[in-house]
Design an enzyme around this catalytic site. Structure first.
Site, PDB file in Angstrom:
ATOM      1  N   HIS A 149       0.840  -1.377  -0.399  1.00 40.82           N
ATOM      2  CA  HIS A 149      -0.083  -0.013   0.125  1.00 40.82           C
ATOM      3  C   HIS A 149       0.656   1.216  -0.009  1.00 40.82           C
ATOM      4  CE1 HIS A 149      -3.455  -2.432   1.332  1.00 40.82           C
ATOM      5  NE2 HIS A 149      -4.739  -1.895   1.242  1.00 40.82           N
ATOM      6  N   ASN A 180       8.084  -3.728   3.229  1.00 41.61           N
ATOM      7  CA  ASN A 180       6.526  -3.972   3.606  1.00 41.61           C
ATOM      8  C   ASN A 180       6.128  -3.933   4.622  1.00 41.61           C
ATOM      9  OD1 ASN A 180       3.869  -2.949   2.410  1.00 41.61           O
ATOM     10  ND2 ASN A 180       4.033  -5.611   2.661  1.00 41.61           N
TER      11      ASN A 180
END
Length: 298
Positions: A149, A180
């Protein structure tokens, strides 16, 4: 970074003259002090905006303001023209690049009320319905990369639609798994801590593509970034900070990734926060004082 556009006039003329006089007579600290005083004496953020992105039809594909409270203060501009479809979703605005198949940038506004957990994590990645030939989650299967994201799902628990849209693949890049789940997540957590302290932050994040050839994944040939950036702006007090993360695993402290916003602009070819008054933009983007931020996130 030198501005690539004409300077705004009007109400900024007086402050420009005063800043010039201070620059001749005193130190950089005087200039910063005056800029802070100037910003604190004005209603924020509207009076700090030199021109609004809404005056430029190409800036958005959805014209109405969203319930996220995002304003055009956060929307960047490109120094050089590149492929871009700008889409305004409930919790963020994205510049999607149909050639690289990833976003150029994702911009959003953070306020404490966005952290109220109205809905749980959606956790289902979806093609963006605003894109004619969208990337699908199959492009990421067996690629060795996470679906990372840019605008975090955890920043969108305040609204069901915002949560769902945060999983649109226009908000996603191929990202190293350890990055991440590790250092990138720590930066996201820090931004939430800073929001609770300062009340409102403007954030822009996206991929860094170095010159030369790039790795691709999936049938859609999704480009794998060499690095990622994030820039963060507070107006009360006025200050900004930038970060650059290589797209590799790492376990380093937050301040190891710090850059000035000017330096992130140089690396990315993107002009961040161009709608601030010119005097304030020059001051906050040139500074790089990690302790002003990092200490408050510990």
């Amino acid at each position: 970074m030198k501005r690539k556009r004409k300077k705004t006039k009007g109400k900024n003329i007086l402050v420009g003259l005063v800043l010039a006089a201070l620059a001749l007579a005193g130190s950089y600290d005087h200039i910063r002090s005056y800029a802070i005083q100037w910003s604190e004496n004005l209603p924020l953020p509207e009076e700090l905006v030199g021109r609004v992105a809404g005056d430029r039809p190409s800036v958005r594909t959805k014209t109405s303001e969203t319930s996220s409270g995002i304003t055009d203060v956060a929307l960047p501009e490109f120094v050089k023209v590149r492929t871009s479809q700008v889409i305004r979703h409930t919790g963020y605005t994205v510049s999607y690049n149909a050639e690289t198949r990833i976003p150029n940038w994702v911009a959003w506004t953070l306020t404490p009320d966005r952290f109220k957990e109205v809905v749980s994590r959606y956790n289902k990645f979806l093609p963006d319905p605003e894109v004619a030939d969208p990337v699908t989650t199959d492009d990421y299967k067996n690629s060795g990369y996470d679906r990372g994201h840019m605008c975090p799902a955890a920043d969108n628990k305040w609204d069901e639609q915002a949560m769902r849209e945060s999983f649109y693949l226009t908000n996603i890049c191929p990202q190293d798994h350890n990055l991440n789940r590790g250092d990138w997540t720590e930066l996201e957590d820090a931004c939430r801590d800073w929001t609770m302290e300062y009340g409102r932050l403007y954030v822009v994040a996206g991929p860094v593509l170095y010159k030369g050839s790039h790795r691709h994944i999936g049938r859609s040939h999704v480009t794998v970034p060499e690095a990622f950036y994030k820039v963060v702006l507070s107006l009360t007090p006025p200050k900004a900070i930038g970060f650059i993360y290589k797209n590799t695993s790492g376990n380093r402290p937050l301040d190891a990734y710090v850059n000035s916003v000017d330096e992130v602009e140089r690396i990315t070819g993107i002009d961040f926060f161009p709608n601030l008054s010119d005097c304030l933009e020059r001051v906050v983007e040139a500074e790089c004082v990690p302790d002003d931020w990092i200490m408050s996130a510990r």
